[in-house]
Scaffold this motif. Structure first.
Motif, mmCIF file in Angstrom:
data_model
loop_
_atom_site.group_PDB
_atom_site.id
_atom_site.type_symbol
_atom_site.label_atom_id
_atom_site.label_comp_id
_atom_site.label_asym_id
_atom_site.label_seq_id
_atom_site.Cartn_x
_atom_site.Cartn_y
_atom_site.Cartn_z
ATOM 1 N N GLU A 124 0.839 -1.187 0.000
ATOM 2 C CA GLU A 124 0.000 0.000 0.000
ATOM 3 C C GLU A 124 0.886 1.253 0.000
ATOM 4 N N PRO A 125 0.419 2.359 -0.598
ATOM 5 C CA PRO A 125 1.155 3.615 -0.463
ATOM 6 C C PRO A 125 1.388 3.949 1.006
ATOM 7 N N GLY A 126 2.603 4.355 1.310
ATOM 8 C CA GLY A 126 2.953 4.644 2.694
ATOM 9 C C GLY A 126 4.424 4.381 2.934
ATOM 10 N N PRO A 127 4.843 4.284 4.206
ATOM 11 C CA PRO A 127 6.267 4.185 4.530
ATOM 12 C C PRO A 127 6.980 2.991 3.913
ATOM 13 N N GLU A 128 6.310 1.815 3.885
ATOM 14 C CA GLU A 128 6.981 0.628 3.337
ATOM 15 C C GLU A 128 7.150 0.733 1.830
ATOM 16 N N LEU A 129 6.141 1.225 1.135
ATOM 17 C CA LEU A 129 6.266 1.373 -0.312
ATOM 18 C C LEU A 129 7.324 2.416 -0.657
ATOM 19 N N ASP A 130 7.416 3.475 0.116
ATOM 20 C CA ASP A 130 8.470 4.477 -0.118
ATOM 21 C C ASP A 130 9.846 3.825 -0.015
ATOM 22 N N LEU A 131 10.032 2.986 1.007
ATOM 23 C CA LEU A 131 11.314 2.295 1.164
ATOM 24 C C LEU A 131 11.532 1.301 0.038
ATOM 25 N N ALA A 132 10.461 0.625 -0.383
ATOM 26 C CA ALA A 132 10.571 -0.373 -1.450
ATOM 27 C C ALA A 132 10.959 0.259 -2.777
ATOM 28 N N ARG A 133 10.429 1.439 -3.070
ATOM 29 C CA ARG A 133 10.774 2.096 -4.333
ATOM 30 C C ARG A 133 12.261 2.475 -4.354
ATOM 31 N N LEU A 134 12.766 2.987 -3.237
ATOM 32 C CA LEU A 134 14.200 3.282 -3.169
ATOM 33 C C LEU A 134 15.001 1.997 -3.286
ATOM 34 N N SER A 135 14.542 0.947 -2.626
ATOM 35 C CA SER A 135 15.281 -0.312 -2.651
ATOM 36 C C SER A 135 15.335 -0.907 -4.048
ATOM 37 N N ARG A 136 14.253 -0.749 -4.794
ATOM 38 C CA ARG A 136 14.252 -1.277 -6.162
ATOM 39 C C ARG A 136 15.360 -0.626 -6.988
ATOM 40 N N THR A 137 15.539 0.678 -6.826
ATOM 41 C CA THR A 137 16.625 1.382 -7.515
ATOM 42 C C THR A 137 17.983 0.881 -7.033
ATOM 43 N N LEU A 138 18.114 0.711 -5.725
ATOM 44 C CA LEU A 138 19.402 0.288 -5.173
ATOM 45 C C LEU A 138 19.750 -1.160 -5.518
ATOM 46 N N TRP A 139 18.750 -2.017 -5.733
ATOM 47 C CA TRP A 139 19.058 -3.366 -6.201
ATOM 48 C C TRP A 139 19.661 -3.307 -7.604
ATOM 49 N N GLU A 187 -8.422 -0.850 -8.202
ATOM 50 C CA GLU A 187 -8.433 0.308 -7.300
ATOM 51 C C GLU A 187 -7.138 0.384 -6.491
ATOM 52 N N PHE A 188 -6.672 -0.761 -6.032
ATOM 53 C CA PHE A 188 -5.406 -0.827 -5.299
ATOM 54 C C PHE A 188 -4.248 -0.356 -6.185
ATOM 55 N N ALA A 189 -4.218 -0.843 -7.426
ATOM 56 C CA ALA A 189 -3.155 -0.461 -8.361
ATOM 57 C C ALA A 189 -3.207 1.021 -8.681
ATOM 58 N N ALA A 190 -4.402 1.584 -8.753
ATOM 59 C CA ALA A 190 -4.534 3.018 -9.044
ATOM 60 C C ALA A 190 -3.928 3.850 -7.920
ATOM 61 N N ARG A 191 -4.117 3.425 -6.675
ATOM 62 C CA ARG A 191 -3.512 4.151 -5.554
ATOM 63 C C ARG A 191 -1.990 4.066 -5.614
ATOM 64 N N GLN A 192 -1.476 2.913 -6.005
ATOM 65 C CA GLN A 192 -0.024 2.783 -6.137
ATOM 66 C C GLN A 192 0.510 3.657 -7.271
ATOM 67 N N ALA A 193 -0.213 3.690 -8.391
ATOM 68 C CA ALA A 193 0.219 4.483 -9.544
ATOM 69 C C ALA A 193 0.302 5.963 -9.197
ATOM 70 N N GLU A 194 -0.552 6.418 -8.287
ATOM 71 C CA GLU A 194 -0.539 7.824 -7.889
ATOM 72 C C GLU A 194 0.773 8.224 -7.212
ATOM 73 N N VAL A 195 1.494 7.261 -6.653
ATOM 74 C CA VAL A 195 2.768 7.577 -6.002
ATOM 75 C C VAL A 195 3.957 7.089 -6.827
#
Length: 390
Positions: A56-71, A105-113
């Motif tokens: 879900e959008p929030g602290p974990e997804l923010d960390l996951a997006r950075l981690s994806r780049t760092l992988w 609907e879940f994917a749309a919320r993720q796409a917004e971030v």
């Protein structure tokens, strides 16, 4: 914390290895200590998920997006083949039209971030061997996979090439200064490792290590099983899972939950998960769980009915009550930082966790990790008015 130079990392799983790698890369003096071999705990029991799709959008997804780049950056620095890093993408499928609406609907919320999420009506174009009648799904092209133990070993080896040291031993307590600040740790080998900062990256045992260091955190085990098939020709192209997986990840129920996750590996085997149950550290093999996972996988991919299982393994996901990891300095013991409680996402979140811990140690941003942007993961979110962690 600001330019701390001597750091002890407790734990040599993928999270601890990532903390050591980033801290050593920043020029800090790093010692890694673990009671067992590299990646012998939860890391060796994982599938290697590097996922954005289940968050879900929030602290974990923010960390996951950075981690994806760092992988990706780790793949460039250490070799993608060394890590078995594969940008295979994920496909989340819905079994009913109603589930497809909720998934969209879940994917749309993720796409917004900023997450790339593409609704798919013809799922068989992406996965020809899926069962007929699936109404649709969502494709996540950024989802990826690594081989967990290889990745942990590569990160730790790279840390040692940058000056880090490895010690075997179980941490049994902290050495503190006159103001309660941590100055080192004591181990079962009788050694005292001096430190200006200690990182608790002990995975499922993070709660116990925190207690021994004077700052307990509520990190609990959640048992999971993974099935492994005989090697096959390429049959599953993506990480494929059912839409109810997301709900099971976020659930706090103590009872058994299973949701189908199927993916191929470079060696040809197919991994099947995922189960979650709160049974403490009970390692008992449960044939009923294996049977349920196999049945769900065969419903999703009918060809698996004629495929042999060669083994099933289980391990423990370290989770916190709010299903977010604990990353950052603990206000109760100056010099102590936590990097644990990642549940089933520790492998995917490891590089960003290591970068964020290093940023806290340096007192500034590091490799895209800014402590001010990740305050939702700090351990003080559990503090009660009496100053103790719940």
């Amino acid at each position: 914390m600001g330019q701390t130079s001597k750091v002890v990392v407790v734990g040599a799983g993928v999270v601890g290895a990532a903390c050591a790698f980033h801290a050593a890369s920043a020029g800090l003096d790093v010692t890694v200590v673990d009671r067992g071999p590299i990646g012998a705990g939860t890391t060796s029991r994982g599938e290697g998920n590097v996922l954005l799709s289940d968050k879900e959008p929030g602290p974990e997804l923010d960390l996951a997006r950075l981690s994806r780049t760092l992988w990706d950056e780790a793949g460039e620095e250490l070799g993608a083949d060394t890590l078995e890093l594969e940008a295979k993408g994920g496909l989340v499928v819905a079994s009913t039209p109603e589930a497809l609406v909720a998934l969209a609907e879940f994917a749309a919320r993720q796409a917004e971030v900023g997450v790339r999420a593409e609704q798919v009506d013809r799922v068989h174009d992406l996965e020809p061997h899926l069962a007929p009648g699936i109404p649709g799904g969502v494709h996540y092209p950024e989802d990826a996979q690594v081989q967990p133990v290889l990745a942990a070993a590569a990160l730790l080896r790279a840390a040692m090439e940058r000056g880090a040291r490895w010690r075997t031993g179980e941490v049994v307590g902290a050495v503190t200064g006159r103001n309660g600040e941590i100055t080192g740790v004591r181990t079962t080998t009788g050694d005292t490792l001096s430190a200006e900062a200690v990182v608790n990256a002990a995975g499922t045992w993070g709660g116990e290590v925190g207690r021994r260091l004077g700052a307990p955190v509520e990190v609990l085990p959640r048992r999971g099983f993974v099935l492994v098939t005989e090697p096959l020709p390429p049959m599953v192209r993506h990480k494929v899972y059912s839409a109810d997986y997301v709900a099971n990840v976020a659930s706090g129920d103590a009872g058994l939950e299973t949701s189908c996750v199927v993916e191929g590996t470079r060696g040809g085997t197919i991994l099947i998960g995922a189960s979650r149950e709160r049974v403490g550290f009970d390692t008992t093999m449960n044939p009923a769980v294996v049977t349920r996972l196999a049945a769900q996988a065969c419903t999703l991919f009918p060809f698996l009915r004629d495929t042999h299982l060669i083994r099933a393994y289980r391990g423990f996901r370290p989770y916190c009550p709010d299903h977010l990891p604990v990353v950052g300095p603990d206000p109760r013991v100056p010099g102590l930082l936590h990097a644990c409680g990642h549940e089933g996402a520790g492998i995917g979140l490891a590089p960003a966790t290591g970068a964020l811990v290093t940023a806290h140690l340096l007192g500034r941003s590091w490799r895209g990790a800014d402590p001010a942007a990740h305050t939702g993961l700090l351990p003080d979110r559990f503090l009660t008015t009496g100053g103790a962690l719940q």
